[in-house]
Design a protein around this motif. Structure first.
Motif, PDB file in Angstrom:
ATOM      1  N   VAL A   1     -64.226-162.917  64.737  1.00 10.99           N
ATOM      2  CA  VAL A   1     -64.927-161.986  64.002  1.00 10.99           C
ATOM      3  C   VAL A   1     -64.900-160.445  64.746  1.00 10.99           C
ATOM      4  N   GLY A   2     -64.187-159.615  63.872  1.00 11.44           N
ATOM      5  CA  GLY A   2     -64.137-158.352  64.342  1.00 11.44           C
ATOM      6  C   GLY A   2     -65.554-157.541  64.176  1.00 11.44           C
ATOM      7  N   ILE A   3     -65.660-156.912  65.024  1.00 13.20           N
ATOM      8  CA  ILE A   3     -67.124-156.080  64.848  1.00 13.20           C
ATOM      9  C   ILE A   3     -66.795-154.462  64.995  1.00 13.20           C
ATOM     10  N   ILE A   4     -67.298-153.783  63.869  1.00 11.93           N
ATOM     11  CA  ILE A   4     -67.062-152.573  64.002  1.00 11.93           C
ATOM     12  C   ILE A   4     -68.494-151.619  63.288  1.00 11.93           C
ATOM     13  N   SER A   5     -68.655-150.510  63.691  1.00  4.73           N
ATOM     14  CA  SER A   5     -69.850-149.770  63.070  1.00  4.73           C
ATOM     15  C   SER A   5     -69.834-148.516  63.219  1.00  4.73           C
ATOM     16  N   ASP A   6     -70.335-147.617  62.626  1.00  2.00           N
ATOM     17  CA  ASP A   6     -70.705-146.166  62.615  1.00  2.00           C
ATOM     18  C   ASP A   6     -69.282-145.553  62.779  1.00  2.00           C
ATOM     19  N   THR A   7     -68.483-145.817  61.613  1.00  2.00           N
ATOM     20  CA  THR A   7     -67.211-144.936  61.605  1.00  2.00           C
ATOM     21  C   THR A   7     -67.284-143.689  61.022  1.00  2.00           C
TER      22      THR A   7
ATOM     23  N   PHE B   1     -55.774-152.679  66.478  1.00  5.69           N
ATOM     24  CA  PHE B   1     -56.318-153.692  67.297  1.00  5.69           C
ATOM     25  C   PHE B   1     -56.912-155.064  66.561  1.00  5.69           C
ATOM     26  N   PHE B   2     -57.428-154.767  65.387  1.00  8.98           N
ATOM     27  CA  PHE B   2     -57.879-156.056  64.422  1.00  8.98           C
ATOM     28  C   PHE B   2     -56.786-156.879  64.187  1.00  8.98           C
ATOM     29  N   LYS B   3     -55.720-156.321  64.004  1.00 10.40           N
ATOM     30  CA  LYS B   3     -54.546-157.222  63.726  1.00 10.40           C
ATOM     31  C   LYS B   3     -54.034-157.900  64.953  1.00 10.40           C
ATOM     32  N   GLU B   4     -53.786-157.160  65.998  1.00  8.35           N
ATOM     33  CA  GLU B   4     -53.331-157.953  67.167  1.00  8.35           C
ATOM     34  C   GLU B   4     -54.560-159.026  67.545  1.00  8.35           C
TER      35      GLU B   4
ATOM     36  N   LEU C   1     -65.317-157.821  69.411  1.00  2.80           N
ATOM     37  CA  LEU C   1     -65.055-159.189  68.973  1.00  2.80           C
ATOM     38  C   LEU C   1     -65.875-160.258  69.420  1.00  2.80           C
ATOM     39  N   ILE C   2     -66.145-161.036  68.433  1.00  4.93           N
ATOM     40  CA  ILE C   2     -67.053-162.355  68.635  1.00  4.93           C
ATOM     41  C   ILE C   2     -66.249-163.667  68.081  1.00  4.93           C
ATOM     42  N   GLU C   3     -66.314-164.439  69.279  1.00 12.15           N
ATOM     43  CA  GLU C   3     -65.552-165.535  68.956  1.00 12.15           C
ATOM     44  C   GLU C   3     -66.455-166.796  68.991  1.00 12.15           C
ATOM     45  N   ILE C   4     -66.164-167.569  67.731  1.00 13.27           N
ATOM     46  CA  ILE C   4     -67.521-168.784  67.407  1.00 13.27           C
ATOM     47  C   ILE C   4     -66.618-169.935  67.434  1.00 13.27           C
ATOM     48  N   GLY C   5     -66.905-171.135  68.583  1.00 10.48           N
ATOM     49  CA  GLY C   5     -65.932-172.040  68.589  1.00 10.48           C
ATOM     50  C   GLY C   5     -66.595-173.312  67.373  1.00 10.48           C
ATOM     51  N   ALA C   6     -65.738-174.124  67.242  1.00 12.79           N
ATOM     52  CA  ALA C   6     -66.077-175.336  66.470  1.00 12.79           C
ATOM     53  C   ALA C   6     -67.272-176.117  67.011  1.00 12.79           C
ATOM     54  N   ASP C   7     -67.506-175.839  68.070  1.00 13.64           N
ATOM     55  CA  ASP C   7     -68.678-176.484  69.050  1.00 13.64           C
ATOM     56  C   ASP C   7     -69.848-175.699  69.046  1.00 13.64           C
ATOM     57  N   ARG C   8     -69.711-174.548  68.331  1.00 15.02           N
ATOM     58  CA  ARG C   8     -70.922-173.431  68.126  1.00 15.02           C
ATOM     59  C   ARG C   8     -70.883-172.704  69.456  1.00 15.02           C
ATOM     60  N   SER C   9     -69.999-172.737  70.179  1.00 14.17           N
ATOM     61  CA  SER C   9     -69.927-171.786  71.402  1.00 14.17           C
ATOM     62  C   SER C   9     -69.971-170.323  70.816  1.00 14.17           C
TER      63      SER C   9
ATOM     64  N   LYS D   1     -67.321-159.802  73.106  1.00 18.21           N
ATOM     65  CA  LYS D   1     -66.505-158.559  73.935  1.00 18.21           C
ATOM     66  C   LYS D   1     -66.437-157.284  73.417  1.00 18.21           C
ATOM     67  N   ILE D   2     -66.869-156.358  74.201  1.00 23.39           N
ATOM     68  CA  ILE D   2     -66.627-154.842  73.683  1.00 23.39           C
ATOM     69  C   ILE D   2     -65.300-154.513  74.107  1.00 23.39           C
ATOM     70  N   ILE D   3     -64.504-153.775  73.094  1.00 21.12           N
ATOM     71  CA  ILE D   3     -63.333-153.564  73.020  1.00 21.12           C
ATOM     72  C   ILE D   3     -63.236-151.819  72.929  1.00 21.12           C
ATOM     73  N   PRO D   4     -62.630-151.311  74.059  1.00 24.97           N
ATOM     74  CA  PRO D   4     -62.707-149.688  74.188  1.00 24.97           C
ATOM     75  C   PRO D   4     -61.315-149.404  73.198  1.00 24.97           C
ATOM     76  N   LEU D   5     -61.520-148.199  72.527  1.00 27.15           N
ATOM     77  CA  LEU D   5     -60.286-147.654  71.893  1.00 27.15           C
ATOM     78  C   LEU D   5     -59.971-146.269  72.733  1.00 27.15           C
ATOM     79  N   ARG D   6     -58.924-145.704  72.487  1.00 24.67           N
ATOM     80  CA  ARG D   6     -58.503-144.458  73.266  1.00 24.67           C
ATOM     81  C   ARG D   6     -59.368-143.434  73.027  1.00 24.67           C
ATOM     82  N   LYS D   7     -59.837-142.684  73.930  1.00 23.31           N
ATOM     83  CA  LYS D   7     -60.732-141.382  73.908  1.00 23.31           C
ATOM     84  C   LYS D   7     -60.019-140.384  73.057  1.00 23.31           C
ATOM     85  N   ALA D   8     -60.424-139.848  72.006  1.00 24.79           N
ATOM     86  CA  ALA D   8     -60.021-138.839  71.218  1.00 24.79           C
ATOM     87  C   ALA D   8     -60.853-138.061  70.737  1.00 24.79           C
TER      88      ALA D   8
END
Length: 214
Positions: free
Chosen positions: A19-25, A41-44, A180-188, A192-199
């Motif tokens: 699950v991709g997470i984004i906020s405050d665009t 990034f979301f595609k990758e 990015l949040i990863e959710i497993g079939a076992d409910r794990s 993870k926070i993913i930095p973008l290039r500073k601009a």
């Protein structure tokens, strides 16, 4: 009165759901277009779904994100394009793990009351935690935005996750970020926070520098 939508995305219970997470665009009220790293990034990352935690501030942002994966969003305090009665809290499940999605600004009273301590004392998660607790319900993951401050912390077996701002340096100086949040079939669950290039945004578009001041 807060309207709550119940959505279900249990289509891939035999695998990890990403699950991709984004906020405050803040497009276009603060920058003219989405940070150019977001879509690649979301595609990758091969996300199955995207959650936008508000302050979008234009429907074109959601249209771009939906070209990558289905996108669920909530209304932020600067989302004037959304209807007045549109949801500020939504619940959605992935692999039977329930997620609460909200912007985090709360009621108008909380939003205004928080201004004074924020100016005097800066950001403190505990203030927002008290507000977020109202909306938890039975969710395991609470995704929020508003503060431009990254959070990836577990409290009482619940993950509180804020991907920070996707356009500026963030109130913690970490730079523009998504998550990015990863959710497993076992409910794990893992976040993870993913930095973008500073601009910085200029009248000619995004300008990238190794040590850009933003």
């Amino acid at each position: 009165m807060i309207k709550v939508s119940d959505l279900d995305e249990n289509k891939k219970t035999d695998s990890i759901i990403r699950v991709g997470i984004i906020s405050d665009t803040h497009v276009p009220d603060r920058v003219g277009e989405l940070h150019p790293d977001v879509i690649p990034f979301f595609k990758e990352l091969n996300v199955n779904h995207i959650l936008h935690a508000g302050d979008i501030s234009s429907p074109t942002v959601i249209e771009l994100l939906e070209k990558v994966a289905p996108c669920t969003s909530v209304k932020g305090n600067r989302d004037w394009f959304k209807k007045e009665n549109e949801e500020i809290v939504k619940y959605i499940s992935f692999n039977n793990v329930r997620v609460c999605l909200n912007h985090g600004h709360g009621s108008l009273f909380f939003y205004l009351a928080d201004k004074i301590p924020y100016v005097l004392f800066g950001y403190h998660f505990e203030r927002y935690y008290r507000n977020l607790k109202k909306y938890i319900d039975d969710a395991t993951i609470i995704v929020f935005g508003h503060t431009h401050q990254i959070e990836n912390r577990w409290i009482n077996n619940r993950l509180f996750f804020n991907s920070g701002s996707a356009y500026d340096s963030g109130n913690d100086g970490s730079g523009p970020t998504i998550g990015l949040i990863e959710i497993g079939a076992d409910r794990s669950v893992s976040g993870k926070i993913i930095p973008l290039r500073k601009a910085r945004w200029t009248n000619t578009g995004w300008v990238f520098k190794e040590n850009v001041v933003i």
